[in-house]
Design an enzyme around this catalytic site. Structure first.
Site, short mmCIF file in Angstrom:
data_model
loop_
_atom_site.label_atom_id
_atom_site.label_comp_id
_atom_site.label_asym_id
_atom_site.label_seq_id
_atom_site.Cartn_x
_atom_site.Cartn_y
_atom_site.Cartn_z
N SER A 1 0.85 -1.19 0.00
CA SER A 1 0.00 0.00 0.00
C SER A 1 0.88 1.24 0.00
CB SER A 1 -0.90 0.01 1.23
OG SER A 1 -1.40 1.31 1.42
N HIS B 1 -1.07 -1.25 -4.33
CA HIS B 1 -2.36 -0.83 -3.78
C HIS B 1 -2.34 0.69 -3.58
CE1 HIS B 1 -6.06 -1.62 -1.49
NE2 HIS B 1 -5.64 -0.70 -0.62
N ASP C 1 -4.36 3.91 -2.24
CA ASP C 1 -5.46 4.31 -1.36
C ASP C 1 -5.92 5.73 -1.65
OD1 ASP C 1 -5.92 2.06 0.42
OD2 ASP C 1 -3.87 2.39 1.10
N MET D 1 -8.51 8.65 -0.59
CA MET D 1 -9.39 9.07 0.53
C MET D 1 -9.85 10.50 0.32
SD MET D 1 -7.30 7.55 3.76
CE MET D 1 -6.53 5.94 3.71
N HIS E 1 -8.07 1.71 -4.51
CA HIS E 1 -9.05 1.51 -3.44
C HIS E 1 -9.71 2.85 -3.12
CE1 HIS E 1 -9.57 0.31 1.12
NE2 HIS E 1 -10.73 0.47 0.50
N MET F 1 -11.82 5.09 -1.15
CA MET F 1 -12.51 5.31 0.14
C MET F 1 -13.12 6.70 0.08
SD MET F 1 -9.55 3.61 2.47
CE MET F 1 -8.38 3.82 1.15
N MET G 1 -11.92 -5.06 4.77
CA MET G 1 -11.12 -4.17 5.60
C MET G 1 -10.90 -4.81 6.97
SD MET G 1 -10.27 -1.59 3.81
CE MET G 1 -9.31 -0.90 5.16
N ASP H 1 -7.09 -5.97 3.90
CA ASP H 1 -6.39 -4.68 3.95
C ASP H 1 -6.45 -4.09 5.35
OD1 ASP H 1 -5.34 -2.18 3.41
OD2 ASP H 1 -6.99 -1.54 2.11
C1 DX5 Z 1 -6.40 1.96 5.30
C2 DX5 Z 1 -5.93 1.66 3.89
C3 DX5 Z 1 -4.89 0.61 3.88
C4 DX5 Z 1 -3.64 0.96 4.64
C5 DX5 Z 1 -2.98 -0.27 5.12
O1 DX5 Z 1 -7.47 2.81 5.27
O2 DX5 Z 1 -7.00 1.23 3.06
O3 DX5 Z 1 -4.57 0.20 2.55
O4 DX5 Z 1 -2.74 1.69 3.88
O5 DX5 Z 1 -1.89 0.09 5.87
P1 DX5 Z 1 -1.27 -0.88 6.97
O6 DX5 Z 1 -0.83 -2.11 6.26
O7 DX5 Z 1 -0.16 -0.07 7.54
O8 DX5 Z 1 -2.37 -1.17 7.97
ZN ZN Z 2 -6.50 0.22 1.08
#
Ligand code: DX5
Ligand code: ZN
Length: 223
Positions: free
Chosen positions: A8, A33, A35, A37, A66, A68, A137, A175
């Site tokens: 990630s 991956h 992320d 947000m 991903h 979010m 998640m 994740d």
């Molecule tokens: C959290 C993200 C994850 C996060 C995972 O909201 O969707 O992808 O980056 O990070 P670790 O592996 O550090 O929990």
């Molecule tokens: Zn993620």
């Protein structure tokens, strides 16, 4: 079972992203991956299509995006154009999941659906035959480096059973909070794509060393 580790980028060095991406490539990684947000669905803001566009120019790795974010349907096209390969939205954010799945598929990308730790599998059961992956998640989304929630493992088991007996063998991705200890439980429960942020990018073993250690730990499950 073929297990893939998807680092990630949230925990990578954003001022040196390409450097970290190349290290992942050299460690034999196939999936990154990404992320996304919005500060609304989750209490944090990260990256948008411009970053994916820049990444696309530098790497051929699968960009597992991903989302979010609220109203994810508005961002399917921009991320597709930017070069995402897989787009996963949250089941909690959409009223018409089939429409967004169709939209992603029509653009030639792979659709995924994600569920938060408290969202049951029943929320997505009607369209499991149409998604490429289900992302479970194992922390509340928003931040890297949180503690793994073992309570989600029963959903991973359930999804693994459903995938195995369905024609559409969707992937089961997990994740949040994956480290050298928790990975074996996740793989043992049936996850075959394992996202890891802090463990890959912030451990003392370095990127390649951490990925290798995760691979070894993943094999300790007997799957
Ligand atoms: C959290 C993200 C994850 C996060 C995972 O909201 O969707 O992808 O980056 O990070 P670790 O592996 O550090 O929990
Ligand atoms: Zn993620």
């Amino acid at each position: 079972m073929n297990i893939q580790i998807a680092p990630s980028l949230l925990s990578a060095d954003f001022a040196n992203l390409n450097n970290d991406v190349k290290k992942c490539e050299r460690a034999g990684i196939k999936i990154l991956h990404v992320d996304v947000m919005d500060g609304c669905f989750v209490p944090n803001i990260t990256i948008g299509p411009v970053v994916v566009e820049s990444l696309r120019k530098r790497t051929k790795l699968i960009l597992d995006t991903h989302l979010m974010i609220k109203n994810p349907e508005n961002f399917v096209e921009p991320f597709a154009k930017a070069g995402s390969d897989w787009i996963t939205f949250h089941a909690e954010t959409v009223l018409k999941p089939l429409e967004i799945i169709k939209k992603i598929t029509k653009l030639g990308l792979k659709p995924g659906v994600s569920i938060n730790p408290l969202t049951p599998v029943s929320k997505i059961s009607q369209y499991l035959d149409k998604v490429f992956l289900v992302l479970v998640m194992s922390v509340n989304p928003g931040f890297g480096g949180q503690k793994f929630m073992p309570s989600v493992l029963s959903k991973v088991r359930e999804l693994r059973r459903l995938s195995d007996k369905s024609k559409n063998k969707f992937k089961v991705e997990i994740d949040g909070g994956i480290n050298f200890d928790t990975i074996s439980d996740a793989v043992g429960a049936g996850a075959n794509i394992i996202v890891a942020g802090n463990t890959v990018f912030r451990s003392k073993y370095g990127i390649k060393g951490s990925i290798n250690r995760l691979r070894i730990a993943a094999k300790k499950t007997g799957r």
